[in-house]
Each structure stands twice: as C-alpha cells, then as structure tokens.
Write an enzyme that holds these catalytic residues in place. Structure first.
Site, PDB file in Angstrom:
ATOM      1  N   PRO A  21      44.757  34.402  34.414  1.00  0.00           N
ATOM      2  CG  PRO A  21      47.166  34.182  34.997  1.00  0.00           C
ATOM      3  CD  PRO A  21      45.885  35.194  34.445  1.00  0.00           C
ATOM      4  CG  ASN A  22      44.479  29.647  37.835  1.00  0.00           C
ATOM      5  OD1 ASN A  22      44.708  28.718  37.540  1.00  0.00           O
ATOM      6  ND2 ASN A  22      45.510  30.457  38.516  1.00  0.00           N
ATOM      7  NE  ARG A  33      40.710  30.455  41.287  1.00  0.00           N
ATOM      8  CZ  ARG A  33      41.294  31.599  40.735  1.00  0.00           C
ATOM      9  NH1 ARG A  33      40.662  32.452  39.787  1.00  0.00           N
ATOM     10  NH2 ARG A  33      42.118  32.366  41.510  1.00  0.00           N
ATOM     11  CE1 TYR A  69      38.589  34.726  43.231  1.00  0.00           C
ATOM     12  CE2 TYR A  69      39.129  32.333  43.642  1.00  0.00           C
ATOM     13  CZ  TYR A  69      39.369  33.732  43.534  1.00  0.00           C
ATOM     14  OH  TYR A  69      40.765  34.196  43.880  1.00  0.00           O
ATOM     15  CG  ASN A  74      39.169  39.052  37.223  1.00  0.00           C
ATOM     16  OD1 ASN A  74      40.312  39.181  37.604  1.00  0.00           O
ATOM     17  ND2 ASN A  74      38.200  38.395  37.727  1.00  0.00           N
ATOM     18  CB  ALA A 120      47.470  35.531  40.439  1.00  0.00           C
ATOM     19  CG  HIS A 125      47.815  40.383  43.290  1.00  0.00           C
ATOM     20  ND1 HIS A 125      46.961  41.525  43.781  1.00  0.00           N
ATOM     21  CD2 HIS A 125      47.047  39.204  43.049  1.00  0.00           C
ATOM     22  CE1 HIS A 125      45.744  40.660  43.699  1.00  0.00           C
ATOM     23  NE2 HIS A 125      45.844  39.633  43.386  1.00  0.00           N
ATOM     24  CG  ASP A 133      55.631  48.582  31.731  1.00  0.00           C
ATOM     25  OD1 ASP A 133      55.130  49.383  32.796  1.00  0.00           O
ATOM     26  OD2 ASP A 133      56.848  47.990  31.707  1.00  0.00           O
ATOM     27  CD  GLU A 135      42.830  46.393  39.206  1.00  0.00           C
ATOM     28  OE1 GLU A 135      43.361  47.366  39.220  1.00  0.00           O
ATOM     29  OE2 GLU A 135      42.908  45.579  40.326  1.00  0.00           O
ATOM     30  CG  HIS A 151      39.880  42.050  41.212  1.00  0.00           C
ATOM     31  ND1 HIS A 151      40.682  41.274  40.543  1.00  0.00           N
ATOM     32  CD2 HIS A 151      40.602  43.455  41.116  1.00  0.00           C
ATOM     33  CE1 HIS A 151      41.841  42.043  40.270  1.00  0.00           C
ATOM     34  NE2 HIS A 151      41.665  43.317  40.734  1.00  0.00           N
ATOM     35  CG  LEU A 152      34.565  37.234  40.071  1.00  0.00           C
ATOM     36  CD1 LEU A 152      35.357  35.812  39.581  1.00  0.00           C
ATOM     37  CD2 LEU A 152      33.086  36.997  39.814  1.00  0.00           C
ATOM     38  CB  SER A 153      37.332  37.855  45.690  1.00  0.00           C
ATOM     39  OG  SER A 153      38.601  38.007  45.379  1.00  0.00           O
ATOM     40  NE  ARG A 201      40.535  36.325  48.239  1.00  0.00           N
ATOM     41  CZ  ARG A 201      40.819  35.759  47.340  1.00  0.00           C
ATOM     42  NH1 ARG A 201      40.492  36.318  46.075  1.00  0.00           N
ATOM     43  NH2 ARG A 201      41.355  34.383  47.291  1.00  0.00           N
ATOM     44  NE  ARG A 257      44.102  36.061  47.367  1.00  0.00           N
ATOM     45  CZ  ARG A 257      44.517  35.123  46.339  1.00  0.00           C
ATOM     46  NH1 ARG A 257      44.612  35.433  44.813  1.00  0.00           N
ATOM     47  NH2 ARG A 257      44.696  34.078  46.685  1.00  0.00           N
TER      48      ARG A 257
HETATM   49  C1  DQA Z   1      40.551  37.649  41.349  1.00  0.00           C
HETATM   50  C2  DQA Z   1      41.377  37.958  42.635  1.00  0.00           C
HETATM   51  C3  DQA Z   1      42.942  37.595  42.513  1.00  0.00           C
HETATM   52  O1  DQA Z   1      43.785  37.957  43.673  1.00  0.00           O
HETATM   53  C4  DQA Z   1      43.074  36.034  42.174  1.00  0.00           C
HETATM   54  O2  DQA Z   1      44.236  35.887  41.855  1.00  0.00           O
HETATM   55  C5  DQA Z   1      41.863  35.801  41.076  1.00  0.00           C
HETATM   56  C6  DQA Z   1      40.669  36.176  41.143  1.00  0.00           C
HETATM   57  C7  DQA Z   1      39.182  37.876  41.755  1.00  0.00           C
HETATM   58  O3  DQA Z   1      38.296  37.866  40.525  1.00  0.00           O
HETATM   59  O4  DQA Z   1      38.707  38.008  42.505  1.00  0.00           O
HETATM   60  O5  DQA Z   1      42.618  34.914  40.127  1.00  0.00           O
HETATM   61  O6  DQA Z   1      41.049  38.566  40.135  1.00  0.00           O
END
Ligand code: DQA
Length: 158
Positions: free
Chosen positions: A19-20, A27, A32, A84, A87, A90, A97, A108, A110-112, A117, A121
């Site tokens: 998502p997102n 964003r 990011y 990635n 959210a 979390h 599963d 797995e 993540h950018l951040s 944070r 998270r």
């Molecule tokens: C994220 C970190 C997540 O906490 C956040 O909800 C994202 C992006 C990252 O790439 O840093 O949507 O996965």
C-alpha cells in the site's frame, strides 16, 4: 530453481510493493525520496538484465488479498520475492502466513529505517518468516535486495 533445456539454471524474481508505494515520488519525499516506483523498477530491470536474470516481474497493490494471492501464485514460478509490504509489514498476519506457506525465499525491504521511526513501525510481523530484512537505504534497499537474490541464485548454479 528450474533449469532450461540445456540444464542452465533459470533465475526468476518477483518484486512486490504494498500500500501507498504507488505514491513514491510525491509521498513524504523527505522520508521516501523523490524517485517514483517506475524509476525504481527501471533501475531493478537494468540491474537484473546485466546479471542475466531471466524474469523480473513487478506488482504493486494497495490490497492485502492481492499481495497474498501473488505470494501464493509465486510457488514454482519464481525463485525469489523482494517485498516492500509498506504498512502491512507491521500487522498483516495474512501476509506472514502466505510467506510461511510458500517455499519461495522472501527478502523484506524498506526504504526508511523502520527501527528509528514511530514505535508501531519497529515491529515487523513478517521478519520471523523471511530470509532477511534490509531497511534504511532508500532505493539502495531495493538494489541490495536484488543483488543478494542474484548472488544466492548464482551460488545455486555452482
Ligand atoms: C515502508 C515503511 C513502512 O512503515 C511504511 O508504512 C511504508 C513504507 C518503507 O519502505 O520505508 O509504507 O515500508
């Protein structure tokens, strides 16, 4: 890993974004970065072709169920998943599963740096069932994950 008719191993990688992540570029760029998801995917495509990856496919979805299905369908079709989950990382037990149910290794990413944070998270419900986690390096988190997958797949061929 599958072999082609000459017995050469075939490398197939699926890149999944949750998502997102379709909003990358606009964003929260201070967190990011300014690259769009298309920019990132193009960098990965170039790197994959330089490393003789046979297939690199990309899917972004804002829907948990679509990601669950993509992971289920990856069985036998892909050798690695780069994920990635945004959210969903979390709290999605369904995603966790699915990863546990399918014998395809998952990295797995993540950018951040999720650990520096907000407290919510800091927990990844996916972390116990993935091969490993990379976070905090911006677009390089994706590149590093791809490089690791490629190295692992090259080792499999020796
Ligand atoms: C994220 C970190 C997540 O906490 C956040 O909800 C994202 C992006 C990252 O790439 O840093 O949507 O996965």
């Amino acid at each position: 890993m599958q072999s082609d008719t000459d017995g050469v191993n075939v490398k197939r990688i699926l890149v999944l974004n949750g998502p997102n992540l379709n909003l990358l570029g606009t964003r929260e760029p201070e967190i990011y970065g300014r690259l769009t998801l298309d920019d990132i995917n193009e960098l990965l495509r170039v790197r994959a072709s330089e490393a003789d990856v046979d297939t690199i496919d990309f899917l972004q979805s804002n829907y948990e169920g679509e990601l669950v299905e993509a992971i289920q369908k990856a069985r036998g079709r892909y050798d690695f998943i780069l994920l990635n989950a945004g959210a969903l990382t979390h709290y999605s037990i369904a995603l966790r599963d699915a990863i546990a149910a399918v014998p395809v290794p998952v990295i797995e990413l993540h950018l951040s740096n999720i650990h520096r944070r907000e407290e919510f998270r800091h927990t990844s419900v996916l972390a116990p069932v993935v091969m490993g986690q990379i976070c905090g390096f911006g677009v390089d988190s994706y590149i590093a994950a791809l490089d690791i997958a490629i190295r692992r797949l090259q080792k499999d061929t020796k």
